[in-house]
Design an enzyme around this catalytic site. Structure first.
Site, PDB file in Angstrom:
ATOM      1  N   CYS A  65      36.723  47.619  38.022  1.00  0.00           N
ATOM      2  CA  CYS A  65      37.797  46.558  37.536  1.00  0.00           C
ATOM      3  C   CYS A  65      37.281  45.381  36.518  1.00  0.00           C
ATOM      4  O   CYS A  65      37.934  44.991  35.771  1.00  0.00           O
ATOM      5  CB  CYS A  65      38.353  45.826  38.567  1.00  0.00           C
ATOM      6  SG  CYS A  65      37.201  45.174  39.903  1.00  0.00           S
ATOM      7  N   GLU A 104      35.582  40.320  49.634  1.00  0.00           N
ATOM      8  CA  GLU A 104      35.722  39.799  48.277  1.00  0.00           C
ATOM      9  C   GLU A 104      36.480  38.626  48.393  1.00  0.00           C
ATOM     10  O   GLU A 104      37.441  38.321  47.410  1.00  0.00           O
ATOM     11  CB  GLU A 104      36.139  40.708  47.162  1.00  0.00           C
ATOM     12  CG  GLU A 104      35.347  42.051  47.106  1.00  0.00           C
ATOM     13  CD  GLU A 104      35.935  43.023  46.039  1.00  0.00           C
ATOM     14  OE1 GLU A 104      35.134  43.738  45.755  1.00  0.00           O
ATOM     15  OE2 GLU A 104      37.163  43.149  45.963  1.00  0.00           O
TER      16      GLU A 104
END
Length: 666
Positions: A414, A323
């Site tokens: 998240c 990521e």
């Protein structure tokens, strides 16, 4: 709901204990801004009525609340996947607190208090709060390590959990005046002060945000220990021994931004969300302590990000593996990651950079992110989400980073909870002040009442932005008052597709930005991206600004290899895309027209302006093995609105002409 004379979103105006130094430019508290906007107000209302309740419900149904209940009972087995799942509760409480500060809600308030009571019971006597260990200390989560803090530099997320708790508890206290959550946070923060610091335990937090959270608590309490600890955590970076020559992100320290001391860093690297939170935390400390070394470092890193590592719709974190940021100009379209949390973190960082420098380029970037790669992360229904924000979706080609369908929740969730906490604070990004200067940063219909040089001034902004470029500002001082009004003239209205020039408009538009005061055109100076209007303002003064709403072809720097020979389309602050639904089921076969016509479609995607024109489609006759082109109408929609009508192809970049055809074997 008790209202505080404090900033709730950004905490940059009037802390309980005044600091000697702080951001030179102060945000106008979002509770002092009343929205009337037809674009953002419905989204913020949906966040209150749909997103936040859905987030709480999913925290219940997925076991996140149960983890706290088991931690209180000291029995059971951690029942979700990640040790940072605690933060989904914290972030949703933060969002609910912001939302209730503007929209009182007794039912939501009572529910939040009930959750805080559950959290309080899970806290250990010394302040430690981390359900992944407390439930069964002898058998903690695999990422947690056998003892407290021993894996904090990588996977435990103990300090990450604390950071989000500090953010949420600060928001809740300032919104409600209640200390029930704040006291939990302060007890945990005091444990961190006892545990970490010079001569104590040292660690570079594996996932940053505790730095920002500690600053929040410092602003509320004035306790210098919290600010000093935030700085300590930042300065611990670059002290671990890594193989600096390794290309492996886990071995060279870059994944955690730990490859060198922060003041020596010059490049945006590693996990993009962690990076944004680190740079925002550095900005906070730089502002409060006047640290020029921090300031120069984040200036260098910002320049690197915007000129070499950002997508055309403001997305960052190109690489799915980790990521993370890739190398300079490594911006693939087919596997673009662009996590929603990274977009939100980018917004947090850029508002701070603006408040440090007063330069409109940071708001230009913030606006690009807001209207494109950030709100694309939440569906129009308010309860479906993207974790990643793709740049293209192809028929029959599925990369693990692509999500042609939205999801109501993720195992690592998240992004939905981050969206819940971000949206209610958006009004705090519209206006700012510095002594006798009043900044208008974002064009969102609203009213604010501020004090300029101790005199009351009301500003009412009305427009139909981002669809139209005619903006109106009513300036109403209680008595005639001299001050400087700084209206941001967006980079896109000055032939600048994005700060730094990584993307540029092909056409050279000659339309000028026009500003009128009380109906009369005025000459204005442009300073740091702002039209500067100095005068003594009367009660009925009206400022109008006309922005040219042309449609532009955007081309990328030639060092972005995947975008050579392609164009993207921008109108106003919006990047447009083609979606399957409007284009006969395909978008990967389109040759777009040279001219688009804007068309208002109130019946589509909650009301949008689409772009239409006569282009071409490349058709393949599989049976006859023939390739042909056919004229056809092409329709583009705003990028943020894609994937609200089912699964199918989507394109942001389009070939200018056919130069080759790939032949694929079955």
């Amino acid at each position: 709901m008790k209202k505080q004379l404090l900033t709730l979103a950004l905490l940059y105006t009037l802390p309980l204990c005044a600091q000697q130094a702080d951001y030179p430019v102060r945000a106008v508290d979002f509770t002092a801004v009343k929205l009337t906007d037809s674009f953002w107000l419905p989204r913020i209302r949906t966040n209150h009525t749909v997103t936040i309740p859905a987030s709480f419900a999913r925290c219940e149904s997925t076991g996140r609340v149960k983890n706290f209940e088991m931690a209180a009972a000291k029995q059971g087995k951690f029942c979700t996947t990640f040790p940072f799942d605690d933060t989904d509760i914290y972030k949703t409480i933060e969002g609910a607190s912001y939302s209730m500060a503007v929209t009182p809600d007794k039912k939501m308030d009572a529910y939040v208090d009930s959750l805080i009571a559950v959290v309080a019971k899970a806290q250990e006597p010394d302040g430690y709060l981390y359900t992944a260990r407390t439930i069964d200390p002898a058998h903690p989560h695999a990422w947690s390590g056998p003892e407290r803090w021993v894996r904090e530099h990588e996977l435990s997320h103990e300090l990450y959990n604390s950071g989000h708790m500090f953010e949420a508890a600060s928001a809740h206290y300032l919104a409600t005046g209640k200390r029930n959550f704040l006291d939990i946070a302060l007890k945990n923060a005091d444990l961190l002060v006892l545990t970490f610091g010079p001569g104590k335990l040292g660690v570079a937090p594996g996932h940053e945000i505790v730095e920002m959270g500690l600053v929040r608590l410092y602003r509320i309490t004035g306790k210098k220990d919290y600010l000093q600890l935030a700085r300590f955590f930042i300065d611990e970076r670059g002290k671990r021994q890594y193989n600096q020559k390794s290309k492996n992100k886990w071995e060279n320290g870059q994944y955690w931004q730990d490859q060198a001391p922060v003041v020596q860093q010059s490049e945006a690297v590693g996990h993009a969300v962690r990076a944004m939170y680190l740079y925002a935390g550095m900005a906070d400390v730089a502002a409060l302590e006047g640290d020029t070394a921090y300031l120069h470092a984040i200036d260098r890193i910002w320049d690197n990000m915007v000129t070499k590592k950002m997508y055309v719709q403001g997305g960052i974190g190109a690489i799915p593996d980790g990521e993370r940021f890739g190398e300079n100009y490594e911006l693939p379209n087919a596997t673009a990651y662009n996590e929603t949390c990274a977009a939100i973190g980018n917004a947090y960082w850029n508002i701070r950079m603006f408040q440090l420098h007063g330069d409109g380029k940071y708001i230009d970037l913030l606006e690009k992110v807001l209207y494109n790669g950030l709100i694309s992360g939440v569906g129009l229904d308010g309860k479906s989400f993207f974790y990643t924000n793709a740049m293209q979706i192809r028929k029959g080609v599925h990369h693990h980073s692509q999500e042609p369908a939205r999801s109501g929740w993720f195992e690592c969730s998240c992004c939905p909870t981050n969206m819940a906490r971000f949206l209610p604070s958006l009004p705090g990004y519209i206006y700012a002040q510095k002594a006798g200067d009043v900044y208008v940063n974002l064009f969102i219909s609203s009213t604010t009442n501020i004090q300029v040089e101790k005199k009351k001034v009301k500003i009412t902004q009305s427009n139909n932005y981002p669809w139209e470029g005619d903006l109106r500002f009513n300036i109403e001082p209680a008595t005639a008052t001299a001050f400087t009004l700084k209206l941001r003239v967006p980079g896109w209205a000055r032939q600048e597709a994005i700060p730094g020039g990584l993307y540029q408009f092909r056409d050279k538009d000659t339309h000028k930005v026009v500003i009128k005061v009380n109906g009369q055109p005025v000459d204005f100076q442009l300073e740091q991206g702002y039209a500067v209007i100095k005068r003594k303002w009367g009660k009925k003064d009206v400022v109008e600004m006309q922005l040219p709403m042309n449609t532009h072809e955007v081309v990328a720097d030639n060092q972005i290899k995947e975008d050579i020979g392609k164009v993207a389309i921008q109108r106003g602050p919006l990047i447009y895309c083609a979606e399957w639904k409007d284009n006969d089921g395909r978008t990967s076969n389109l040759i777009i027209p040279g001219h688009f016509q804007p068309e208002v479609r109130k019946d589509l995607l909650n009301g949008v302006v689409v772009l239409t024109g006569e282009g071409k489609r490349i058709n393949v006759d599989a049976q006859q093995q023939e390739v042909s082109t056919a004229a056809g109408r092409i329709t583009l929609i705003p990028y943020y609105a894609w994937a609200n009508r089912g699964e199918g192809e989507m394109n942001v970049w389009f070939p200018e002409k056919v130069v080759d055809v790939d032949l694929l074997a079955k």
